[in-house]
Scaffold this active site. Structure first.
Site: not given
Ligand code: EPZ
Length: 420
Positions: A22-23, A92, A116, A121-122, A124-125, A307, A399
């Site tokens: 999925k991811n 998201r 969620c 889950r910001p 900002d990056l 996950d 999902r």
């Molecule tokens: C991906 O989400 C996955 N989703 C998530 O899987 C997974 O838990 C996550 O990566 C971490 O491995 C998909 O790929 C669709 P991140 P993503 O940006 O990219 C912080 C599932 O169950 N952050 O890597 O949205 C954030 O808050 C889902 O399949 C910022 O601070 O996650 C978190 O603490 C759930 N600012 C950390 O980074 C930003 O702009 C990692 O988040 C972005 C993220």
């Protein structure tokens, strides 16, 4: 809404055929926005999230054909640039259309994704990265407005206090493929799903190096072509079914997945005293009666995946001793704990650390699913509980897990889907 009835006490044994990741497939679908040429994606799982991404691509002028496990994406029009709230709020990952849309069509209006249950889950990056590439970014009315007459490559640091961002890396990597000049992403995510996306972009003609390492270098091109790609298998599905087998005292064979996708998971299982064998490309696991307690910390890949954190709590509850789970990626990702405690677990949370008491016996209960992976954890608890467990709000599972019920039944589980 549907519910799932799970009768506990059956040992799960056999072989599971993994679905496509999925991811991986979601950002790869978004990559089709970087070109007007035809794109073909194989091994696509039939999931609610994939259907949502199809709808978003169609709103953005694509025509998407979904036959069996293959997607064909053609371009009807490349004028629209708005990804609407009603679709983005349900998933998201939709936010990863922002980078390709901006790079190809010079402007984008994408609804900010809601938070969620696993955290705020910001994004900002994502926006910081696009601004580094010269985009004008504005937030208004719950939407991110991005525009640029032409993106310029740049070196940038894309890390947060919680580590790299998977979809943030995906968004910037996609946008930079059409920027002029060289982009270097420092602290890039190394997940296999990011590597799979990079493979697709290279098939489209992008010049990318370093995918799978914390530094990715992209040299922009004027135009990208269509692509044909087979999506990697879902490593989180693999880990989830491994937990189902071990939790119920059974065994499982998983073929066609790279062992490197599950390094930290295999290491944790071995530390917990479980039998894990790697035999010609297959991973074979078997429950060893005694589960050792463990201290698990979730980290970005190749660390232990967040996950699978919820699912592993079910195994740790059966361990002979006290374990800890430290959530470094989503410090609040413990919505499943109260529900597990209602089924007989004894888990105490101290901020981002959960202390899990062992030698617990799960008993049936009516429980509420809160997010995709928490739902899987409740299924795992139900599979080893006495009696019949009822899990409400099954759409969370739909999902992210394709053919979930039939895969469980093939392994010997007694489950039934019902209407609320
Ligand atoms: C991906 O989400 C996955 N989703 C998530 O899987 C997974 O838990 C996550 O990566 C971490 O491995 C998909 O790929 C669709 P991140 P993503 O940006 O990219 C912080 C599932 O169950 N952050 O890597 O949205 C954030 O808050 C889902 O399949 C910022 O601070 O996650 C978190 O603490 C759930 N600012 C950390 O980074 C930003 O702009 C990692 O988040 C972005 C993220």
């Amino acid at each position: 809404m549907d519910k799932l009835e799970v009768w506990g006490g059956k040992k799960l044994k056999g072989k599971v055929r993994l679905s496509g990741s999925k991811n991986a497939v979601l950002p790869i679908m978004a990559a089709s926005l970087l070109t007007d040429e035809e794109c073909h994606i194989e091994n696509v799982p039939r999931l609610l999230d994939v259907h949502t991404m199809v709808k978003i691509l169609e709103v953005l002028g694509k025509r998407v054909y979904f036959q069996e496990d293959s997607l064909t994406i053609k371009t009807r029009s490349n004028k629209s640039f708005v990804a609407p709230y009603k679709l983005v709020r349900t998933m998201r990952a939709s936010f990863c259309v922002l980078g390709p849309l901006l790079a190809k069509r010079k402007r984008a209006k994408v609804s900010l994704p809601g938070g969620c249950v696993i955290g705020i889950r910001p994004v900002d990056l994502h926006m910081k990265g696009l601004e580094e590439l010269g985009a004008n970014i504005r937030i208004s009315g719950g939407y991110c407005y991005a525009s640029s007459s032409g993106l310029l490559g740049k070196e940038m640091f894309l890390g947060s206090p919680f580590g790299p961002s998977v979809l943030g890396t995906a968004n910037i990597m996609m946008a930079s493929t059409l920027a002029s000049g060289e982009t270097i992403i420092d602290f890039a995510a190394c997940e296999p799903e990011v590597v799979d996306l990079a493979k697709v972009l290279k098939k489209m003609g992008a010049d990318i190096q370093g995918e799978g390492t914390p530094q990715i270098t992209v040299r922009g091109k004027k135009k990208l072509s269509g692509f044909k790609h087979r999506v990697i298998p879902d490593r989180i599905e693999a880990g989830t079914f491994i937990v189902f087998a071990i939790a119920t005292g059974g065994s499982l064979v998983i073929e066609d997945i790279s062992v490197s996708f599950l390094g930290a998971v295999i290491d944790a299982l071995k530390n917990m005293g479980q039998h894990v064998q790697i035999k010609n490309g297959s991973i074979c696991v078997k429950r060893h009666r005694k589960i050792n307690p463990a201290n698990i910390t979730t980290l970005a890949f190749p660390g232990f995946p967040t996950d699978l954190q919820a699912q592993f709590m079910v195994l740790l509850s059966q361990a002979e001793g006290i374990s800890t789970v430290t959530e470094k990626v989503y410090p609040d990702r413990f919505m499943h704990v109260p529900e597990l405690n209602r089924m007989g677990a004894k888990i105490n949370r101290f901020g981002s650390v959960a202390v899990v008491e062992g030698s617990r016996k799960f008993s049936h209960a009516e429980v509420m699913a809160s997010d995709l992976r928490a739902s899987a954890c409740l299924v795992a608890a139900g599979l080893c509980a006495s009696g019949k467990t009822i899990i409400h709000r099954l759409y969370h599972l739909d999902r992210g897990y394709e053919n979930f019920i039939s895969k469980l039944e093939q392994l010997g589980a007694q489950v039934r889907r019902g209407r609320e």
